[in-house]
Design an enzyme around this catalytic site. Sequence first.
Site, short mmCIF file in Angstrom:
data_model
loop_
_atom_site.label_atom_id
_atom_site.label_comp_id
_atom_site.label_asym_id
_atom_site.label_seq_id
_atom_site.Cartn_x
_atom_site.Cartn_y
_atom_site.Cartn_z
N GLY A 1 0.84 -1.20 0.00
CA GLY A 1 0.00 0.00 0.00
C GLY A 1 0.87 1.24 0.00
O GLY A 1 1.31 1.69 1.06
N GLU B 1 20.21 -9.05 -3.96
CA GLU B 1 19.79 -9.21 -5.35
C GLU B 1 19.57 -7.85 -6.01
O GLU B 1 19.21 -7.76 -7.17
CB GLU B 1 18.50 -10.05 -5.43
CG GLU B 1 18.75 -11.48 -4.98
CD GLU B 1 17.52 -12.36 -5.13
OE1 GLU B 1 16.53 -11.90 -5.74
OE2 GLU B 1 17.56 -13.50 -4.64
#
Lengths: 382, 398, 385
Positions: free
Chosen positions: B130, B249
């Site tokens: 959100g 990553e």
Amino acid sequence: MDLEFSTEEAELRDNVRSVLAASCPPSLVRSIFEGSGDAESLWKQMVDLYWPGLAIPEPLGGLGMGYVEVAIVVEELGRVVAPGPFLPTVTQFAPAVRSLGEDRHHEHFLSAVASGELTGSLALAEEGAWEPAAVRTVARHTGDAWRLSGSKSSVLSGAPAFDELVVVARAEGTHGLDGLGAFVIPWASVETTSRRVIDPTLPLVDVRLDDVEVPEERVLAAPGAEHVPAALAVVLEEATAAVALSTVGTCRSIFESTLDYAKVREQYGRPIGSFQALKHRFADLYLSLERATSLCYFAALTIAEDDPRRSEAVSLAKAAVGDCQRLMAQDGLQLHGGIGFTWENDLHFLLKRAKCGDPLFGSAAWHRGRLAEQHGLLEVSA
Amino acid sequence: MKLSFGPEVDQFRREFVSWLEENRPTDEEIAVDPPRSSADIPEWARRWTRRMFDAGWLVPGWPPERGGRNAGPVETLVYLEEMTKARVPRTTNPQGLGIVAPSLFDYGDERQIREYAMPILLGERSACLGMSEPGAGSDLASLSTRAVIDGDELVINGQKVWTSGANYADFCFLFCRTDPNAPKHKGISVVLVDMQREGITVRPLAEIVHPDRPDLNEVFFDDVRVPIDNLVGEVNNGWAMAGGSLAHERGMVWLSSVMGLEENVSRLLGEAPDALARLSPHERGVVVDRIVSSYIDSQAARCLGYRGFAKLVRGGSAPEQALMKAFCTESQRELSLVAAELTGDRAPDLGDSTDRTGRGEGSWLERYFGSFGGTISAGSSEIQRNIIAERVLGLPRA
Amino acid sequence: MTAQSAEQLRHELRSWLASSFTSELRRALRGPSDEAFDAHRQWNAILFDAGYAAVSWPEEFGGREAPIREQLVCAEEMARAGAPGPVNAIGVANIAPSIMSFGTAEQKDRFLRPMLRGDEIWSQGMSEPEAGSDLASLRCRAAQDGDHYVVNGQKTWNSMGDRADWCQLYVRTDPDAPKHKGISALLVDMRTPGIEARPIVTMAGDTSFSELFFTEARVPVSSLLGAANDGWSVATKTLSHERAGVATLYLNLRKELDDLVASASDGSTGARPVPSALTRDQLMARYIDVRNLEFLAKRALGAMLSGRAPGPEGSVIKLAWSLTAQSLARTAADVLGVEALDAPWSSRLLSSCSLTIAGGTTEVNKNILGERVLGLPRESRHAQG
């Protein structure tokens, strides 16, 4: 030259615009995209206002106006992504009958177009090529009738069912601009495949003619008739310019919508249009739009006045419009940010129309190639 | 500088590839039950993500108790290369695994990790983020969804938009304003909100290419009450989590974009000869040039990505990273456009979106429109240019 | 003035040019040498004496008060013949109109005719090292001392600065006023002690620009053009009689383009590459751009001829022209290959780089277009990031 609207022309534009504001609101376009609506009431409204007969001579029941007036109407239709048979009927079918056919064809078909009783389209392109020399559909004369066989691509539809179709075919064994002819055949007599396209307000069909019989009275121009190549050039000019004008109208709507948005959308405490980087983008968009619009109306004017520059003018216009829609559709969406990406926002109807109209009657690159050829550059290739 | 990473890494690659081939879900399994949004976890995905977790292949850079195997950056890169090649996602809830879980591990408490983060790793629960609001897009820090402390609860009122997966997610990782008087970046907190809570309304947002398969949503919060224990980390310290991601990553997020680009270029090169034959000689020359430019861009994207990665591995900073998002998404857009134009009068046709795996992406024109999702979301191209200009090139802020 | 009289004028000018603009003169005018400059002045005098130097000007100053249609006709014929206009190009286009709008009767009598005839060379002192796009921040100071101003400062990018007899100089006369309100325009005799001109060598290898240095130069207060501290009005509100300037822009460009297309269709020579599809595509794109300029100009002129208020075409034209001229130079390089390194394209290529910088950069022009034509909000001075 005076390349600005006269008072009457401006009035026409204003009238058309207000009619369309009422009769072709975004909700109608949306209903077509969402599969719940159709263009019938809009077409009826146009017929009531005599729009189909705009450029048909008065003795045949039309309003006897010229191509500039057609251009004005077509641009307004493009602004609102109007569905329906106006574009193919008025800018393809009617010019084809007019240029290729004789008086009896004019009386029969054009008066029916003027009264709104008849809709039609043009089946010329094959395999994505609009040059008449690329036509391979064959017309064979047997007894009293002709028989047509072949395939046509990207015929502009626009109504649940059209009435008539002008088909361009060639006599067997002919090549290039030799042996070409034109026929009017009932829509129902050909096999059409409706393509699933991203803009359902520009419905495209592929047409198959399987030994379709055409009686003598429906032969607009017999294959090999002398006037055919020049007449086809005229038809193509009007059809091409119309698509260009429609697309430029769509691009103008995209521009206005995006500009308005940049003035009201605030981020970082200020309207996003106040950022210099975006101002520059808008200046670029504006340049591109004006470039295309000027050339479109020059083309319309040369067609209206049958000026020898008309052939080149049409390619100039179509190429510039191709460049314009490329930039406008892209920046129009990007500068709207997320909300432009929603189905709910009306922007995507404009974007999709801008992109889907462009390949019709030749891409920008194709038209630049044509210009190159006209300027003697193509023989010099490696 | 060298072209391959060496024999040990090759061995690692082989080991993974063979595990993958033996354990991956089949195309048929996926085709029968494709995910309907980015927070939908079909049964095959639940099993698959769990399988990867158990075998230490879910996030190789993490320790085994978090589904990894303590792999180094090069090994992680190789792993991602093979996963992308195999066209199998490790999760059907990318924001859950890639953003929510790592943020919880960094900032959440034990209970939150146990109830929210671990189930993500096990493929049992899915999350949505959100963040954006109608008045807070690029300027995310100006968000105004309000969370007020009321005893041992937070009461939440406001609206989120562009919430991927909200129509299927179990819970929301919600950014809200807890101190309206502080400077905007300093009054934001993160709260975990179960999507079943009373007062939450989700309205799917159809987008312009596949309106019938919405992933984006509006989410309305109307006096939604949430235990105060669901506050993640310290109150008013939420902004720190806005850039959350799988830390090791981070230098490789470009990889799937690059490989996607290459796949599209390949497809384009395959279709080109027949399509070119339908064009006029002049058009052919021009279009060929554009196709070649797209090819060059895809190769350049790969090299840029690897260069940036190599710098990060050596412990330095990588300005290439800042370029990758804009470059890859824009190259994708341009490529789709060139391909659409290549098809000439066939460009308007809709694609066949129902291939066996349910992964059909539509016609080139549909893909062109879809590519704007890339150039607009997650930091638009315009914002990327500001970042490049200001943070990489040191140009002064306005 | 009717279309008929315009065509008569065309006839008249065309035949006059045929006999007066000799091939000898044409040759002598080529290149940036001193000899070429003198030849240009010679030609300028011939043009003036025949009444063609500035047809839109009032008769008393050497013009013939020609209305728009006739201005256009003259511009077309001059371009057709490849004949240059007055040597004081900027003078005639900008300085003279400001003298006509703001000057005293004495100033008009003294300066306009010699400027138009090329008897006196004029330069314009506006840009400074620290004041380019932001011209209003100029610093060159003129402090009043009795009935003189004492000028100190530096100007740059002055066309013909090293040859100028007179300079229209913009100076700061009130450093305490808001920047736009403290500027005055002066008409300065370049022989005044304390003025030094240093030529700037451009990358095209010519010295058509100079820097000007003012050290305690004493200039009479009577040299004021317009009111003191009203210099910004002089710079921005000057009205010109000349309307066909927009047409001249595209006429010359069209000529260059036609030359280029002709070269391209001549086919490959030893040095010139065979045009690829891309080159052709670019060339045709330039053709479209130039035709577009033509129509933009005609739209603007059409509006003027009908007495309608001009639309935004004017703002668009300058920007479109500069971008097109620059692109054309680049396309020429592609088309001509090694040949582009020779005259006339070599210098066009190099000097074309300045087109999007000089006289208002592209960036500033886009700001103006965005704000004044498209109505986008101005950037606030202290924006929050």
